[in-house]
Design an enzyme around this catalytic site. Structure first.
Site, PDB file in Angstrom:
ATOM      1  N   HIS A 217      61.590  80.714  53.845  1.00 39.76           N
ATOM      2  CA  HIS A 217      61.432  80.365  52.429  1.00 39.76           C
ATOM      3  C   HIS A 217      61.633  78.876  52.168  1.00 39.76           C
ATOM      4  CE1 HIS A 217      65.941  80.857  52.194  1.00 39.76           C
ATOM      5  NE2 HIS A 217      65.796  79.859  51.339  1.00 39.76           N
ATOM      6  N   ASP A 248      62.604  86.016  57.448  1.00 36.46           N
ATOM      7  CA  ASP A 248      62.954  84.733  56.816  1.00 36.46           C
ATOM      8  C   ASP A 248      63.362  83.695  57.863  1.00 36.46           C
ATOM      9  OD1 ASP A 248      63.192  82.960  54.749  1.00 36.46           O
ATOM     10  OD2 ASP A 248      65.226  83.556  54.207  1.00 36.46           O
ATOM     11  N   SER A 330      70.196  76.452  52.730  1.00 33.94           N
ATOM     12  CA  SER A 330      69.320  77.402  53.418  1.00 33.94           C
ATOM     13  C   SER A 330      68.721  76.780  54.672  1.00 33.94           C
ATOM     14  CB  SER A 330      68.194  77.849  52.487  1.00 33.94           C
ATOM     15  OG  SER A 330      68.699  78.624  51.427  1.00 33.94           O
TER      16      SER A 330
END
Length: 376
Positions: A217, A248, A330
């Site tokens: 993402h 992911d 992230s």
């Protein structure tokens, strides 16, 4: 008048004594004892026997007759009280020395206490050993070693055009517009490669020849990826080798401008971790580059559901931690106390404090080769 005589022998660790003698027909010596911690047990016993023998000799004359005078009775009582006090002091001294020298533990060596610790040694009945992240020096050493391998990833894409009435051909037909000249200008701007910064995240080198792990993402819908690496003044352009929306995960590749190898991190075992283990996160939350946060492993095997543009995204087998995870973290590494990667930080519960999630290395290593080959 009271005559006071003091005998001190502090150098050899014996008693300090003070003897008071009153000017009366039957003088009664009263001895006060001050315990010195330097005395050993043999000295205490010898001193006790000596003083007790002296007082027993003094008791004999007063006990020889069939009848005791009131004065002799008082003297005897005082002598017995003094003997009792001597015994109490000596017994207390024995207890102190026994505790200090660890006489009842089965070992001649004193036992030293430790701090809050954790151990996996099966032969250690107490289950205690020092944890490796108990000092700030250990944390600083891990950060210094790991941070050069952590990178900032910036994504670029074409700006999204607004859907206004001016873009409608029917509107242009009836109300006029820029005509063919304006339309050609807009086409030229779109093809000129003027990209805008769309977002940023974190990644890290897992191989020193330029392979980077991050979240899918983080790089989704990007037309260009710029990677900022410590030691380089300009960002490097990255290529996406492979990615997985379901997991992911994504693998990128950059080339070294000077031919040098990059710093890289070792992928450790998330299966070997335990709840309560220290963990460290490094990333770029809200643009604050190379931010370190620390916490513990709060839970394992967590399933969560995240709603995104494609619907509900199901995650399984995640690690949960209370190390601060924020937007921009992230794709960054979650490290154990040995500086090994045990997970990739991927999500946070925005309605809570101290609830972050990471994809474990047990999931990553199963598909890493496929991601590198874009065959997943």
């Amino acid at each position: 008048m009271n005559e006071e005589n003091k005998r001190t022998s502090a150098d050899n660790g014996s008693y300090d004594t003070t003897t008071n003698t009153t000017a009366s027909a039957n003088p009664t010596p009263v001895t006060t004892y001050t315990y010195e911690s330097r005395m050993n047990t043999s000295d205490l016993r010898a001193s006790y026997e000596k003083e007790l023998g002296m007082h027993m000799d003094m008791l004999k004359p007063s006990m020889g007759g069939s009848k005791l005078s009131k004065r002799n009775s008082r003297n005897s009582a005082r002598t017995m009280l003094a003997s009792f006090l001597i015994g109490a002091v000596v017994i207390g001294g024995f207890s102190y020395m026994a505790d200090k020298n660890n006489l009842f533990s089965g070992s001649g060596q004193p036992v030293q206490s430790t701090g809050s610790v954790v151990s996996n040694d099966a032969n250690d009945n107490a289950g205690l050993s020092t944890a490796s992240l108990s000092t700030s020096d250990g944390i600083a050493a891990i950060y210094e070693e790991a941070s050069p391998a952590v990178v900032k990833i910036e994504t670029y894409a074409e700006p999204v055009r607004s859907n206004s009435m001016m873009d409608d051909p029917a509107f242009r037909q009836f109300f006029g517009g820029g005509g063919q000249q304006e339309e050609q200008q807009q086409t030229d701007e779109q093809s000129s490669g003027n990209l805008e910064l769309m977002g940023s995240g974190t990644g890290f080198f897992f191989e020193n020849d330029g392979y980077i792990l991050t979240n899918e993402h983080v790089i989704a819908d990007a037309e260009e990826l710029q990677v900022s690496v410590q030691g380089y003044d300009e960002p490097l352009t990255a290529q996406v080798l492979g990615s997985s929306y379901e997991l992911d995960l994504a693998v990128l590749k950059v080339e070294s401008p000077d031919g040098k190898e990059f710093h890289s991190l070792t992928l450790g075992s998330s299966d070997g971790t335990q709840i309560g283990d220290w963990v460290i996160a490094i990333g770029n939350p809200y643009g604050f580059d190379q931010t370190l946060t620390m916490g513990v492993l709060s839970a394992k095997e967590r399933p969560i559901t995240i709603a995104d543009e494609q619907g509900n995204h199901e995650y399984e087998h995640l690690l949960q931690t209370d190390a601060s995870i924020n937007p921009g973290n992230s794709g960054g590494p979650l490290l154990n106390e040995s500086g090994e990667v045990i997970g990739i930080n991927t999500a946070v519960n925005s309605e809570a404090q101290g609830i972050g999630f990471a994809i474990p290395t047990s999931t990553i290593t199963e598909v890493l080769d496929q991601l590198k080959a874009n065959s997943l």
